[in-house]
Design a protein around this motif. Structure first.
Motif, PDB file in Angstrom:
ATOM      1  N   LEU A  21       0.832  -1.196   0.000  1.00 37.27           N
ATOM      2  CA  LEU A  21       0.000   0.000   0.000  1.00 37.27           C
ATOM      3  C   LEU A  21       0.873   1.256   0.000  1.00 37.27           C
ATOM      4  O   LEU A  21       0.620   2.197  -0.758  1.00 37.27           O
ATOM      5  CB  LEU A  21      -0.949   0.003   1.195  1.00 37.27           C
ATOM      6  N   GLU A  22       1.907   1.272   0.815  1.00 35.06           N
ATOM      7  CA  GLU A  22       2.817   2.416   0.850  1.00 35.06           C
ATOM      8  C   GLU A  22       3.465   2.654  -0.508  1.00 35.06           C
ATOM      9  O   GLU A  22       3.617   3.797  -0.943  1.00 35.06           O
ATOM     10  CB  GLU A  22       3.891   2.200   1.918  1.00 35.06           C
ATOM     11  N   GLU A  23       3.840   1.570  -1.186  1.00 33.76           N
ATOM     12  CA  GLU A  23       4.445   1.700  -2.517  1.00 33.76           C
ATOM     13  C   GLU A  23       3.450   2.285  -3.515  1.00 33.76           C
ATOM     14  O   GLU A  23       3.809   3.136  -4.325  1.00 33.76           O
ATOM     15  CB  GLU A  23       4.959   0.344  -2.997  1.00 33.76           C
ATOM     16  N   CYS A  24       2.209   1.832  -3.443  1.00 31.64           N
ATOM     17  CA  CYS A  24       1.164   2.364  -4.334  1.00 31.64           C
ATOM     18  C   CYS A  24       0.983   3.865  -4.105  1.00 31.64           C
ATOM     19  O   CYS A  24       0.901   4.645  -5.062  1.00 31.64           O
ATOM     20  CB  CYS A  24      -0.166   1.655  -4.097  1.00 31.64           C
ATOM     21  N   LEU A  25       0.920   4.251  -2.845  1.00 32.45           N
ATOM     22  CA  LEU A  25       0.720   5.660  -2.503  1.00 32.45           C
ATOM     23  C   LEU A  25       1.939   6.490  -2.897  1.00 32.45           C
ATOM     24  O   LEU A  25       1.802   7.613  -3.392  1.00 32.45           O
ATOM     25  CB  LEU A  25       0.422   5.804  -1.015  1.00 32.45           C
ATOM     26  N   LYS A  26       3.114   5.925  -2.714  1.00 30.33           N
ATOM     27  CA  LYS A  26       4.355   6.619  -3.088  1.00 30.33           C
ATOM     28  C   LYS A  26       4.391   6.879  -4.593  1.00 30.33           C
ATOM     29  O   LYS A  26       4.880   7.915  -5.038  1.00 30.33           O
ATOM     30  CB  LYS A  26       5.562   5.776  -2.661  1.00 30.33           C
ATOM     31  N   GLU A  27       3.864   5.941  -5.365  1.00 36.37           N
ATOM     32  CA  GLU A  27       3.811   6.087  -6.825  1.00 36.37           C
ATOM     33  C   GLU A  27       2.665   6.993  -7.264  1.00 36.37           C
ATOM     34  O   GLU A  27       2.435   7.186  -8.451  1.00 36.37           O
ATOM     35  CB  GLU A  27       3.674   4.717  -7.493  1.00 36.37           C
ATOM     36  N   ARG A  28       1.920   7.496  -6.281  1.00 39.23           N
ATOM     37  CA  ARG A  28       0.796   8.414  -6.511  1.00 39.23           C
ATOM     38  C   ARG A  28      -0.318   7.784  -7.363  1.00 39.23           C
ATOM     39  O   ARG A  28      -0.964   8.456  -8.166  1.00 39.23           O
ATOM     40  CB  ARG A  28       1.273   9.719  -7.145  1.00 39.23           C
ATOM     41  N   LEU A  29      -0.517   6.488  -7.150  1.00 40.94           N
ATOM     42  CA  LEU A  29      -1.638   5.831  -7.810  1.00 40.94           C
ATOM     43  C   LEU A  29      -2.924   6.370  -7.195  1.00 40.94           C
ATOM     44  O   LEU A  29      -2.968   6.675  -6.001  1.00 40.94           O
ATOM     45  CB  LEU A  29      -1.578   4.318  -7.606  1.00 40.94           C
ATOM     46  N   PRO A  30      -3.988   6.456  -7.980  1.00 39.33           N
ATOM     47  CA  PRO A  30      -5.274   6.860  -7.399  1.00 39.33           C
ATOM     48  C   PRO A  30      -5.673   5.865  -6.297  1.00 39.33           C
ATOM     49  O   PRO A  30      -5.330   4.677  -6.362  1.00 39.33           O
ATOM     50  CB  PRO A  30      -6.247   6.776  -8.577  1.00 39.33           C
ATOM     51  N   LEU A  31      -6.399   6.358  -5.293  1.00 32.57           N
ATOM     52  CA  LEU A  31      -6.801   5.495  -4.186  1.00 32.57           C
ATOM     53  C   LEU A  31      -7.590   4.286  -4.669  1.00 32.57           C
ATOM     54  O   LEU A  31      -7.480   3.195  -4.099  1.00 32.57           O
ATOM     55  CB  LEU A  31      -7.608   6.290  -3.159  1.00 32.57           C
ATOM     56  N   ASP A  33      -7.128   2.613  -7.397  1.00 32.53           N
ATOM     57  CA  ASP A  33      -6.167   1.611  -7.867  1.00 32.53           C
ATOM     58  C   ASP A  33      -5.433   0.961  -6.701  1.00 32.53           C
ATOM     59  O   ASP A  33      -5.170  -0.240  -6.713  1.00 32.53           O
ATOM     60  CB  ASP A  33      -5.164   2.246  -8.831  1.00 32.53           C
ATOM     61  N   CYS A  34      -5.122   1.748  -5.675  1.00 34.13           N
ATOM     62  CA  CYS A  34      -4.497   1.185  -4.469  1.00 34.13           C
ATOM     63  C   CYS A  34      -5.426   0.152  -3.842  1.00 34.13           C
ATOM     64  O   CYS A  34      -4.974  -0.906  -3.384  1.00 34.13           O
ATOM     65  CB  CYS A  34      -4.186   2.292  -3.470  1.00 34.13           C
ATOM     66  N   ALA A  35      -6.717   0.453  -3.825  1.00 31.43           N
ATOM     67  CA  ALA A  35      -7.700  -0.483  -3.271  1.00 31.43           C
ATOM     68  C   ALA A  35      -7.735  -1.775  -4.086  1.00 31.43           C
ATOM     69  O   ALA A  35      -7.856  -2.862  -3.520  1.00 31.43           O
ATOM     70  CB  ALA A  35      -9.081   0.158  -3.238  1.00 31.43           C
ATOM     71  N   ARG A  36      -7.605  -1.654  -5.390  1.00 31.62           N
ATOM     72  CA  ARG A  36      -7.604  -2.865  -6.234  1.00 31.62           C
ATOM     73  C   ARG A  36      -6.381  -3.726  -5.953  1.00 31.62           C
ATOM     74  O   ARG A  36      -6.463  -4.957  -5.935  1.00 31.62           O
ATOM     75  CB  ARG A  36      -7.656  -2.472  -7.700  1.00 31.62           C
ATOM     76  N   VAL A  37      -5.238  -3.085  -5.753  1.00 29.59           N
ATOM     77  CA  VAL A  37      -4.028  -3.836  -5.417  1.00 29.59           C
ATOM     78  C   VAL A  37      -4.213  -4.526  -4.067  1.00 29.59           C
ATOM     79  O   VAL A  37      -3.886  -5.708  -3.908  1.00 29.59           O
ATOM     80  CB  VAL A  37      -2.792  -2.898  -5.402  1.00 29.59           C
ATOM     81  N   LEU A  38      -4.773  -3.813  -3.110  1.00 24.04           N
ATOM     82  CA  LEU A  38      -5.021  -4.393  -1.795  1.00 24.04           C
ATOM     83  C   LEU A  38      -6.023  -5.550  -1.886  1.00 24.04           C
ATOM     84  O   LEU A  38      -5.882  -6.563  -1.201  1.00 24.04           O
ATOM     85  CB  LEU A  38      -5.536  -3.315  -0.842  1.00 24.04           C
ATOM     86  N   GLU A  39      -6.994  -5.415  -2.776  1.00 17.34           N
ATOM     87  CA  GLU A  39      -7.973  -6.490  -2.946  1.00 17.34           C
ATOM     88  C   GLU A  39      -7.295  -7.778  -3.415  1.00 17.34           C
ATOM     89  O   GLU A  39      -7.705  -8.880  -3.031  1.00 17.34           O
ATOM     90  CB  GLU A  39      -9.056  -6.076  -3.944  1.00 17.34           C
ATOM     91  N   LEU A  40      -6.250  -7.663  -4.198  1.00 16.00           N
ATOM     92  CA  LEU A  40      -5.512  -8.854  -4.629  1.00 16.00           C
ATOM     93  C   LEU A  40      -4.911  -9.584  -3.421  1.00 16.00           C
ATOM     94  O   LEU A  40      -4.873 -10.814  -3.392  1.00 16.00           O
ATOM     95  CB  LEU A  40      -4.409  -8.484  -5.628  1.00 16.00           C
ATOM     96  N   ARG A  41      -4.463  -8.827  -2.422  1.00 15.97           N
ATOM     97  CA  ARG A  41      -3.947  -9.443  -1.201  1.00 15.97           C
ATOM     98  C   ARG A  41      -5.062 -10.190  -0.467  1.00 15.97           C
ATOM     99  O   ARG A  41      -4.852 -11.278   0.055  1.00 15.97           O
ATOM    100  CB  ARG A  41      -3.318  -8.396  -0.273  1.00 15.97           C
ATOM    101  N   PHE A  42      -6.244  -9.591  -0.444  1.00 14.22           N
ATOM    102  CA  PHE A  42      -7.390 -10.244   0.192  1.00 14.22           C
ATOM    103  C   PHE A  42      -7.722 -11.537  -0.536  1.00 14.22           C
ATOM    104  O   PHE A  42      -7.956 -12.576   0.092  1.00 14.22           O
ATOM    105  CB  PHE A  42      -8.607  -9.311   0.205  1.00 14.22           C
ATOM    106  N   LEU A  43      -7.741 -11.496  -1.852  1.00 10.50           N
ATOM    107  CA  LEU A  43      -8.047 -12.689  -2.632  1.00 10.50           C
ATOM    108  C   LEU A  43      -7.005 -13.780  -2.403  1.00 10.50           C
ATOM    109  O   LEU A  43      -7.343 -14.966  -2.297  1.00 10.50           O
ATOM    110  CB  LEU A  43      -8.138 -12.343  -4.116  1.00 10.50           C
ATOM    111  N   LYS A  44      -5.752 -13.366  -2.324  1.00  6.55           N
ATOM    112  CA  LYS A  44      -4.672 -14.334  -2.090  1.00  6.55           C
ATOM    113  C   LYS A  44      -4.878 -15.071  -0.764  1.00  6.55           C
ATOM    114  O   LYS A  44      -4.600 -16.257  -0.669  1.00  6.55           O
ATOM    115  CB  LYS A  44      -3.325 -13.611  -2.090  1.00  6.55           C
ATOM    116  N   GLU A  45      -5.377 -14.361   0.221  1.00  6.81           N
ATOM    117  CA  GLU A  45      -5.622 -14.972   1.537  1.00  6.81           C
ATOM    118  C   GLU A  45      -7.044 -15.521   1.667  1.00  6.81           C
ATOM    119  O   GLU A  45      -7.466 -15.905   2.762  1.00  6.81           O
ATOM    120  CB  GLU A  45      -5.351 -13.949   2.648  1.00  6.81           C
ATOM    121  N   LYS A  46      -7.780 -15.514   0.552  1.00  7.69           N
ATOM    122  CA  LYS A  46      -9.157 -16.014   0.531  1.00  7.69           C
ATOM    123  C   LYS A  46     -10.028 -15.287   1.555  1.00  7.69           C
ATOM    124  O   LYS A  46     -10.798 -15.900   2.301  1.00  7.69           O
ATOM    125  CB  LYS A  46      -9.193 -17.521   0.742  1.00  7.69           C
ATOM    126  N   LYS A  47      -9.883 -13.958   1.592  1.00 11.80           N
ATOM    127  CA  LYS A  47     -10.673 -13.115   2.483  1.00 11.80           C
ATOM    128  C   LYS A  47     -11.498 -12.149   1.654  1.00 11.80           C
ATOM    129  O   LYS A  47     -11.193 -11.887   0.494  1.00 11.80           O
ATOM    130  CB  LYS A  47      -9.765 -12.358   3.450  1.00 11.80           C
TER     131      LYS A  47
END
Length: 89
Positions: A21-31, A33-47
């Motif tokens: 998340l910090e890397e996404c924000l550092k790259e100034r991705l829109p929030l 898009d950051c949420a979509r990246v975070l969602e991939l982490r949720f999917l990986k953990e089946k949450k």
């Protein structure tokens, strides 16, 4: 941004999620898009990201004196998230 940061605590690998998340924000991705990246982490953990969002939104207090429009929006948002609405997708 605060919501996304708090969502990291729902994951088993919180440290990795926060770093990503910090890397996404550092790259100034829109929030969004950051949420979509975070969602991939949720999917990986089946949450369920939407369930975590629902829990966070439910914890928001609607203060007395809050405008009726804001209170109505938050109540509506809680219902849509809880029932699995696609929220614009």
């Amino acid at each position: 941004r605060e919501l996304l940061e708090s969502l990291c605590t729902y994951l088993d690998d919180q440290k990795s999620a926060k770093k990503i998340l910090e890397e996404c924000l550092k790259e100034r991705l829109p929030l969004e898009d950051c949420a979509r990246v975070l969602e991939l982490r949720f999917l990986k953990e089946k949450k369920d990201l939407r369930e975590a969002i629902s829990e966070e939104v439910q914890s928001y207090n609607i203060a007395e004196g809050t405008s009726e429009e804001i209170a109505s929006f938050l109540k509506s948002l809680r219902g849509r998230i809880k029932h699995g609405s696609n929220m614009g997708n």
